[in-house]
Write a protein that holds these residues in place. Structure first.
Motif, PDB file in Angstrom:
ATOM      1  N   ILE A  31      -0.311  19.810   2.362  1.00 20.44           N
ATOM      2  CA  ILE A  31       0.909  19.019   2.551  1.00 20.44           C
ATOM      3  C   ILE A  31       0.595  17.528   2.476  1.00 20.44           C
ATOM      4  O   ILE A  31       1.346  16.746   1.877  1.00 20.44           O
ATOM      5  CB  ILE A  31       1.569  19.372   3.898  1.00 20.44           C
ATOM      6  N   VAL A  32      -0.522  17.123   3.069  1.00 20.61           N
ATOM      7  CA  VAL A  32      -0.921  15.709   3.050  1.00 20.61           C
ATOM      8  C   VAL A  32      -1.121  15.225   1.619  1.00 20.61           C
ATOM      9  O   VAL A  32      -0.642  14.145   1.233  1.00 20.61           O
ATOM     10  CB  VAL A  32      -2.213  15.503   3.873  1.00 20.61           C
ATOM     11  N   LYS A  33      -1.806  16.018   0.799  1.00 21.32           N
ATOM     12  CA  LYS A  33      -2.048  15.624  -0.602  1.00 21.32           C
ATOM     13  C   LYS A  33      -0.737  15.481  -1.367  1.00 21.32           C
ATOM     14  O   LYS A  33      -0.517  14.500  -2.088  1.00 21.32           O
ATOM     15  CB  LYS A  33      -2.948  16.654  -1.278  1.00 21.32           C
TER      16      LYS A  33
ATOM     17  N   MET B  31      -4.082  -6.421  -0.908  1.00 19.68           N
ATOM     18  CA  MET B  31      -4.572  -5.647   0.241  1.00 19.68           C
ATOM     19  C   MET B  31      -3.761  -4.372   0.433  1.00 19.68           C
ATOM     20  O   MET B  31      -4.309  -3.328   0.802  1.00 19.68           O
ATOM     21  CB  MET B  31      -4.505  -6.516   1.509  1.00 19.68           C
ATOM     22  N   MET B  32      -2.461  -4.440   0.156  1.00 21.61           N
ATOM     23  CA  MET B  32      -1.633  -3.245   0.294  1.00 21.61           C
ATOM     24  C   MET B  32      -2.042  -2.180  -0.725  1.00 21.61           C
ATOM     25  O   MET B  32      -2.140  -0.989  -0.396  1.00 21.61           O
ATOM     26  CB  MET B  32      -0.157  -3.600   0.123  1.00 21.61           C
ATOM     27  N   VAL B  33      -2.279  -2.597  -1.959  1.00 21.64           N
ATOM     28  CA  VAL B  33      -2.728  -1.657  -2.993  1.00 21.64           C
ATOM     29  C   VAL B  33      -4.063  -1.027  -2.597  1.00 21.64           C
ATOM     30  O   VAL B  33      -4.266   0.190  -2.745  1.00 21.64           O
ATOM     31  CB  VAL B  33      -2.841  -2.369  -4.356  1.00 21.64           C
ATOM     32  N   LEU B  34      -4.971  -1.831  -2.060  1.00 18.75           N
ATOM     33  CA  LEU B  34      -6.267  -1.312  -1.623  1.00 18.75           C
ATOM     34  C   LEU B  34      -6.112  -0.342  -0.458  1.00 18.75           C
ATOM     35  O   LEU B  34      -6.819   0.674  -0.387  1.00 18.75           O
ATOM     36  CB  LEU B  34      -7.191  -2.470  -1.229  1.00 18.75           C
ATOM     37  N   ALA B  35      -5.177  -0.635   0.445  1.00 18.18           N
ATOM     38  CA  ALA B  35      -4.939   0.262   1.582  1.00 18.18           C
ATOM     39  C   ALA B  35      -4.401   1.610   1.104  1.00 18.18           C
ATOM     40  O   ALA B  35      -4.823   2.668   1.585  1.00 18.18           O
ATOM     41  CB  ALA B  35      -3.963  -0.387   2.567  1.00 18.18           C
ATOM     42  N   ILE B  36      -3.483   1.577   0.138  1.00 17.62           N
ATOM     43  CA  ILE B  36      -2.937   2.822  -0.412  1.00 17.62           C
ATOM     44  C   ILE B  36      -4.035   3.611  -1.126  1.00 17.62           C
ATOM     45  O   ILE B  36      -4.138   4.831  -0.984  1.00 17.62           O
ATOM     46  CB  ILE B  36      -1.767   2.525  -1.372  1.00 17.62           C
ATOM     47  N   ALA B  37      -4.868   2.894  -1.892  1.00 15.78           N
ATOM     48  CA  ALA B  37      -5.976   3.557  -2.580  1.00 15.78           C
ATOM     49  C   ALA B  37      -6.940   4.186  -1.576  1.00 15.78           C
ATOM     50  O   ALA B  37      -7.482   5.278  -1.810  1.00 15.78           O
ATOM     51  CB  ALA B  37      -6.714   2.556  -3.472  1.00 15.78           C
ATOM     52  N   ASN B  38      -7.139   3.504  -0.447  1.00 18.93           N
ATOM     53  CA  ASN B  38      -8.056   4.036   0.564  1.00 18.93           C
ATOM     54  C   ASN B  38      -7.489   5.280   1.244  1.00 18.93           C
ATOM     55  O   ASN B  38      -8.257   6.141   1.698  1.00 18.93           O
ATOM     56  CB  ASN B  38      -8.371   2.965   1.611  1.00 18.93           C
ATOM     57  N   ILE B  39      -6.165   5.376   1.322  1.00 16.19           N
ATOM     58  CA  ILE B  39      -5.564   6.593   1.887  1.00 16.19           C
ATOM     59  C   ILE B  39      -5.993   7.799   1.055  1.00 16.19           C
ATOM     60  O   ILE B  39      -6.466   8.815   1.586  1.00 16.19           O
ATOM     61  CB  ILE B  39      -4.025   6.492   1.913  1.00 16.19           C
ATOM     62  N   THR B  40      -5.819   7.696  -0.250  1.00 19.26           N
ATOM     63  CA  THR B  40      -6.185   8.817  -1.125  1.00 19.26           C
ATOM     64  C   THR B  40      -7.692   9.087  -1.072  1.00 19.26           C
ATOM     65  O   THR B  40      -8.126  10.247  -1.094  1.00 19.26           O
ATOM     66  CB  THR B  40      -5.757   8.531  -2.575  1.00 19.26           C
ATOM     67  N   ARG B  41      -8.476   8.023  -0.985  1.00 16.19           N
ATOM     68  CA  ARG B  41      -9.944   8.180  -0.915  1.00 16.19           C
ATOM     69  C   ARG B  41     -10.357   8.913   0.349  1.00 16.19           C
ATOM     70  O   ARG B  41     -11.170   9.859   0.307  1.00 16.19           O
ATOM     71  CB  ARG B  41     -10.597   6.804  -0.980  1.00 16.19           C
ATOM     72  N   GLN B  42      -9.786   8.514   1.489  1.00 12.46           N
ATOM     73  CA  GLN B  42     -10.163   9.142   2.754  1.00 12.46           C
ATOM     74  C   GLN B  42      -9.632  10.574   2.857  1.00 12.46           C
ATOM     75  O   GLN B  42     -10.277  11.440   3.469  1.00 12.46           O
ATOM     76  CB  GLN B  42      -9.637   8.299   3.931  1.00 12.46           C
ATOM     77  N   ILE B  43      -8.478  10.842   2.257  1.00  9.27           N
ATOM     78  CA  ILE B  43      -7.951  12.209   2.250  1.00  9.27           C
ATOM     79  C   ILE B  43      -8.868  13.120   1.444  1.00  9.27           C
ATOM     80  O   ILE B  43      -9.150  14.259   1.845  1.00  9.27           O
ATOM     81  CB  ILE B  43      -6.513  12.223   1.684  1.00  9.27           C
ATOM     82  N   THR B  44      -9.346  12.625   0.314  1.00  4.95           N
ATOM     83  CA  THR B  44     -10.268  13.402  -0.514  1.00  4.95           C
ATOM     84  C   THR B  44     -11.545  13.726   0.250  1.00  4.95           C
ATOM     85  O   THR B  44     -12.102  14.826   0.138  1.00  4.95           O
ATOM     86  CB  THR B  44     -10.620  12.628  -1.804  1.00  4.95           C
ATOM     87  N   LYS B  45     -11.998  12.780   1.076  1.00  2.00           N
ATOM     88  CA  LYS B  45     -13.209  12.982   1.878  1.00  2.00           C
ATOM     89  C   LYS B  45     -12.923  13.699   3.202  1.00  2.00           C
ATOM     90  O   LYS B  45     -13.838  13.941   3.978  1.00  2.00           O
ATOM     91  CB  LYS B  45     -13.858  11.626   2.159  1.00  2.00           C
ATOM     92  N   ARG B  46     -11.618  13.984   3.445  1.00  2.00           N
ATOM     93  CA  ARG B  46     -11.156  14.648   4.680  1.00  2.00           C
ATOM     94  C   ARG B  46     -11.506  13.836   5.931  1.00  2.00           C
ATOM     95  O   ARG B  46     -11.752  14.385   7.001  1.00  2.00           O
ATOM     96  CB  ARG B  46     -11.704  16.069   4.780  1.00  2.00           C
ATOM     97  N   LYS B  47     -11.490  12.543   5.799  1.00  2.00           N
ATOM     98  CA  LYS B  47     -11.637  11.646   6.947  1.00  2.00           C
ATOM     99  C   LYS B  47     -10.250  11.141   7.311  1.00  2.00           C
ATOM    100  O   LYS B  47      -9.845  10.039   6.945  1.00  2.00           O
ATOM    101  CB  LYS B  47     -12.591  10.496   6.604  1.00  2.00           C
ATOM    102  N   TYR B  48      -9.527  11.976   8.057  1.00  2.00           N
ATOM    103  CA  TYR B  48      -8.099  11.746   8.248  1.00  2.00           C
ATOM    104  C   TYR B  48      -7.789  10.614   9.222  1.00  2.00           C
ATOM    105  O   TYR B  48      -6.729  10.007   9.136  1.00  2.00           O
ATOM    106  CB  TYR B  48      -7.423  13.050   8.678  1.00  2.00           C
ATOM    107  N   LEU B  49      -8.697  10.323  10.137  1.00  2.00           N
ATOM    108  CA  LEU B  49      -8.471   9.191  11.036  1.00  2.00           C
ATOM    109  C   LEU B  49      -8.421   7.889  10.247  1.00  2.00           C
ATOM    110  O   LEU B  49      -7.535   7.054  10.455  1.00  2.00           O
ATOM    111  CB  LEU B  49      -9.565   9.123  12.101  1.00  2.00           C
ATOM    112  N   PHE B  50      -9.351   7.722   9.311  1.00  2.00           N
ATOM    113  CA  PHE B  50      -9.370   6.514   8.486  1.00  2.00           C
ATOM    114  C   PHE B  50      -8.167   6.486   7.536  1.00  2.00           C
ATOM    115  O   PHE B  50      -7.638   5.422   7.230  1.00  2.00           O
ATOM    116  CB  PHE B  50     -10.678   6.439   7.707  1.00  2.00           C
ATOM    117  N   ALA B  51      -7.746   7.674   7.081  1.00  2.00           N
ATOM    118  CA  ALA B  51      -6.542   7.744   6.244  1.00  2.00           C
ATOM    119  C   ALA B  51      -5.317   7.317   7.048  1.00  2.00           C
ATOM    120  O   ALA B  51      -4.446   6.611   6.535  1.00  2.00           O
ATOM    121  CB  ALA B  51      -6.354   9.158   5.703  1.00  2.00           C
ATOM    122  N   PHE B  52      -5.267   7.734   8.313  1.00  2.00           N
ATOM    123  CA  PHE B  52      -4.141   7.365   9.174  1.00  2.00           C
ATOM    124  C   PHE B  52      -4.139   5.865   9.439  1.00  2.00           C
ATOM    125  O   PHE B  52      -3.077   5.223   9.414  1.00  2.00           O
ATOM    126  CB  PHE B  52      -4.226   8.131  10.497  1.00  2.00           C
TER     127      PHE B  52
END
Length: 344
Positions: A200-202, A242-263
């Motif tokens: 669902i997150v993806k 910075m906003m674009v980088l933050a959005i990109a980092n969401i997808t990066r952290q989700i892929t790595k399953r580091k959900y706290l950093f994604a949050f």
């Protein structure tokens, strides 16, 4: 004009109100997002776990919208009056959504019948989605401007709030909070529900990325005034970067399953979106489509200097207390959800 640390009181109130509403969207946003995805859970136990993930915090998170409304009324009463008059129907629907979301959470577990629980599950999902959508609709209208006359009275009709840009912003807000809430839930769950939530997150993240791109393109094409501040001060371009980088980092952290950093990245994205809006509005609070002379600004719509000064003192005491309480609650109820006889 009275100042504090070289900044006038009106600007302080503009920043304070923006910060409070940003806090509300971040905190109550994941509650709303959890409600939006609620019907994706099929099993009774999964729905109960999802409800209990937000159970200790959802009502406390709503305090921020009360603070925001009170701060707007105290600091800029004319904006408060014009805004609520222009968006009377959306605000009434918003309040209905808040009421039905609350009773859905509280009433669901009171009876064991399947039809009873399904009814409140649907009510919970629909009311959460409605609240998120209306938040976006109101933000979209404030961003592009509303039909204010010379007396700052709304001159439009009750259907004007449902314009294409506002609807697009509303859907984008639903997508954003859906992603935000799903990330929060995946941090609070385990086993099969955790696995389902990773999917669902993806999907929610893909939905949000598509919607934010569409909304950004529309804004650049049809709302040129939303880039005025960045054109005037090129150094502010760092904010959208910075906003674009933050959005990109969401997808990066989700892929790595580091959900706290994604949050955290999701919360940062919300904050930067609000900063972008505030940056382009300032010093306006409400933009009139009839001309800049009819705009409500932080200077022509503010309370007296004395009122602003007194209320700043109250805010300096009250807001840290609310932050401390919120932090205490989250620290107390951290960790995975475990159901017991006291659970929803």
């Amino acid at each position: 004009m009275a100042t504090l640390f070289g900044i006038d009181y009106q600007t302080w109130w503009f920043l304070l109100i923006g910060a409070v509403f940003t806090g509300y969207i971040i905190l109550d946003g994941f509650d709303l997002g959890a409600g939006i995805v609620h019907l994706f859970f099929v099993k009774e136990e999964s729905r109960r776990v999802a409800l209990n993930a937000i159970g200790p915090v959802w009502d406390g998170n709503e305090v921020w919208i009360v603070i925001g409304g009170g701060a707007l009324f105290a600091g800029f009463p004319e904006v408060y009056a014009s805004l609520l008059s222009a968006f009377y129907i959306p605000f009434m629907l918003f309040l209905m959504g808040i009421v039905f979301r609350a009773i859905s959470i509280e009433f669901r577990s009171k009876e064991p019948m399947l039809w009873w629980r399904r009814m409140w599950d649907i009510s919970y999902c629909c009311s959460s989605t409605l609240i998120a959508f209306l938040l976006g609709v109101i933000l979209g209208n404030v961003t592009q401007g509303i039909n204010l006359g010379p007396d700052h009275v709304f001159r439009g009709n009750f259907t004007e709030f449902l314009n294409p840009y506002a609807i697009l912003t509303g859907i984008t807000t639903v997508a954003l909070l859906m992603m935000h809430g799903a990330i929060y839930l995946v941090m609070k769950t385990e086993n099969r529900l955790y696995t389902k939530l990773t999917i669902i997150v993806k999907n929610a993240t893909i939905f949000f990325v598509i919607m934010i791109l569409l909304t950004s393109f529309y804004t650049l094409l049809y709302l040129p005034h939303m880039a005025t501040a960045i054109r005037r001060y090129p150094q502010l371009f760092i904010v959208p970067v910075m906003m674009v980088l933050a959005i990109a980092n969401i997808t990066r952290q989700i892929t790595k399953r580091k959900y706290l950093f994604a949050f955290i990245s999701s919360a940062v994205t919300i904050s930067l979106l609000m900063v972008l809006v505030a940056m382009e509005l300032y010093p306006n609070m409400l933009i009139s489509t009839q001309g800049a002379a009819n705009n409500l600004t932080i200077y022509n719509a503010s309370s007296s200097q004395k009122t602003l000064g007194i209320m700043l003192t109250v805010a300096a005491i009250g807001v840290p207390l609310v932050v401390a309480y919120t932090t205490f609650v989250f620290m107390t109820f951290k960790g995975k959800v475990e159901l017991d006889e006291m659970s929803y």
